[in-house]
Design a protein around this motif. Structure first.
Motif: not given
Length: 506
Positions: A253-277
């Protein structure tokens, strides 16, 4: 005739697939034929490779060049094949030894000046290379830390095509990349910030302990968004396998944080209500990308103002939430993404969203029903916890200024409850109460009939479906785990039923 072969990796969902790059140089009119189901970006790579070779001090062969990408039936997408194509052409022209690139895996996009640029999906690509038995991979410098997460394969980081050619020719050997020490992730928002909302705090604790989906309803300012944002902090850190899964999705998805590639904590996604399918579930033109639901894998997907989302978009969540994966089909292929996320919905009681409550509401009964009906029954039936939050009163707010429990305190209880559940479910292939099928729940971990009396009456009245009944029992088990009980009792079942039927709590 000169023939050279090397390797690159294509992506299908979050899985990498090895692609053999073959280049044949034959006498004839100078032409280039690229075969193997390339998309537009891969076809344009010929022009990028030609310019990169010239600007790196090499000539593009003036011969009939045939480039084959195998397996030919698999669609090839993206600019990550550029480096492999350039090196294969140079090997065919005998600029670099063909034997040196025969088992080498090359990933990266080429700039017209010969620079090597970062690409998405390096982690799943290197994982695929390691599984296929390759021992060396060349990646852009920006992707070196991400590629270094994979054990058992040497990662060579390069900044330009010149460096790669010098390495292959033995003039300036690239050293294997050594991973830097990962910086600790910054702490998230603390649950201690939420005061005067005992019902909501209880709800997110139960949701975290059992992996349950959650629906929060209440007036503006009741703390719905604050509670949802603090739910990931209550979840345990990701284990190694889960961390690699989440990191692979973030890489694509291209959302890796710079300098810390390994995601070790649960993620949080909050899309806007205008998001498409496509934005919510995944898709898009060209290469299929993961949506917000997939990016929230092993974490939390929060839909604020849920009734403002199109109903059709919300209903697409139903099957992925049940299966824990979503398969997106396109005319030229399909991709499967894991999406075992916790869903949190938040909604106001009516369209006007008056903070003063029903006394200041200007909505008619029809408007309220129409607004609330945007959340379909089948979707809500998959939500284990439905909690109506009252407005925070001045007295409750002042009382809460004392010592509200912090995220660390509640997270410790969540970890203990999950450990109890994991021990009970050992051998079943399950880890959370929310994952237990209803039939298995009744056969292996039955709850005494006396404790289910109130839930059975709700089932008889029709206010609870059979699926809802099973979900009440799952929540009751989570409540028992939090309280250190061996078996849920009537109190736990009744509390679970109250959360299911949206009873307001003081």
């Amino acid at each position: 005739m000169a023939l050279a072969q090397t390797w690159s990796v294509g992506l299908a969902g979050v899985q990498g697939a090895m692609v053999e790059v073959e280049v044949d140089l034959a006498p004839g009119v100078p032409t280039v034929a690229l075969v193997g189901l390339p998309d537009a970006v891969v076809r344009q790579s010929v022009d990028r490779v030609r310019a990169a070779l010239l600007n790196s001090g090499h000539e593009f062969p003036l011969r009939r060049v045939t480039i084959g990408l195998s397996p030919a039936a698999m669609p090839k997408q993206g600019s990550g094949f550029d480096l492999a194509l350039a090196v294969a052409v140079l090997a065919g022209a005998r600029v670099v030894p063909a034997a040196a690139v025969r088992e080498l895996v090359l990933l990266g996009e080429l700039g017209l000046d010969g620079s090597l640029r970062a690409v998405r999906g390096v982690l799943p690509a290197v994982l695929a290379a390691a599984r296929a038995g390759h021992r060396e991979v060349v990646v852009p410098e920006e992707n070196a830390e991400e590629a270094g997460l994979v054990e058992g394969i040497a990662v060579l980081a390069a900044g330009s095509l010149r460096q790669v050619v010098a390495h292959l020719a033995g003039k300036a050997v690239l050293s294997p990349h050594v991973r830097a020490a990962a910086a600790p992730a910054p702490p998230g928002p603390d649950l201690a910030d939420v005061v005067g909302q005992a019902a909501g705090r209880r709800a997110v604790e139960v949701a975290a302990a059992g992996g349950h989906h959650l629906f929060l309803s209440g007036p503006p300012g009741a703390g719905k968004t604050m509670l949802a944002e603090r739910l990931p902090g209550l979840l345990p850190p990701l284990d190694e396998q889960a961390a690699l899964e989440v990191t692979a999705i973030a890489s694509i998805a291209g959302t890796l944080p710079p300098g810390a590639p390994l995601v070790t904590r649960p993620t949080f996604e909050a899309p806007h209500h205008s998001a498409t399918m496509a934005a919510l579930v995944g898709g898009g033109s060209g290469q299929i990308r993961p949506g917000a639901l997939c990016r929230a894998h092993r974490g939390v997907l929060f839909l604020d103002e849920a009734p403002e989302f199109p109903r059709a978009v919300l209903d697409t969540l139903r099957q992925p939430l049940e299966r824990g994966a979503v398969t997106i089909h396109r005319a030229n292929g399909s991709a499967t993404f894991p999406c075992r996320a916790q869903l949190v919905l938040a909604a106001n009681p009516c369209p006007c969203a008056s903070a003063a409550g029903d006394t200041a509401c200007t909505c008619s009964a029809l408007e309220r029903r129409r607004y609330q009906s945007r959340l379909s029954g089948p979707l809500l039936d998959r939500i284990d916890l439905r909690v109506t939050l009252p407005a925070v009163t001045r007295a409750a707010w002042l009382d809460g200024l004392g010592t509200p429990e912090s995220t660390a305190v509640v997270a410790a209880r969540v970890r203990a409850a999950r450990a109890v559940a994991s021990e009970r479910l050992a051998g079943s292939g399950l880890a959370l109460n929310s994952q237990v099928p209803g039939r298995l729940l009744r056969e292996r971990w039955p709850v005494p009939r006396a404790a289910l009396a109130l839930a059975e009456r709700a089932l008889e009245r029709g206010s609870l479906s059979v699926r809802g009944f099973d979900r009440v029992v799952r929540v009751a088990w989570t409540l028992a785990d939090l309280e250190g009980l061996v078996l849920p009792g009537a109190d736990q079942v009744d509390e679970a039923l109250g959360m299911r039927l949206q009873r307001a709590a003081a």
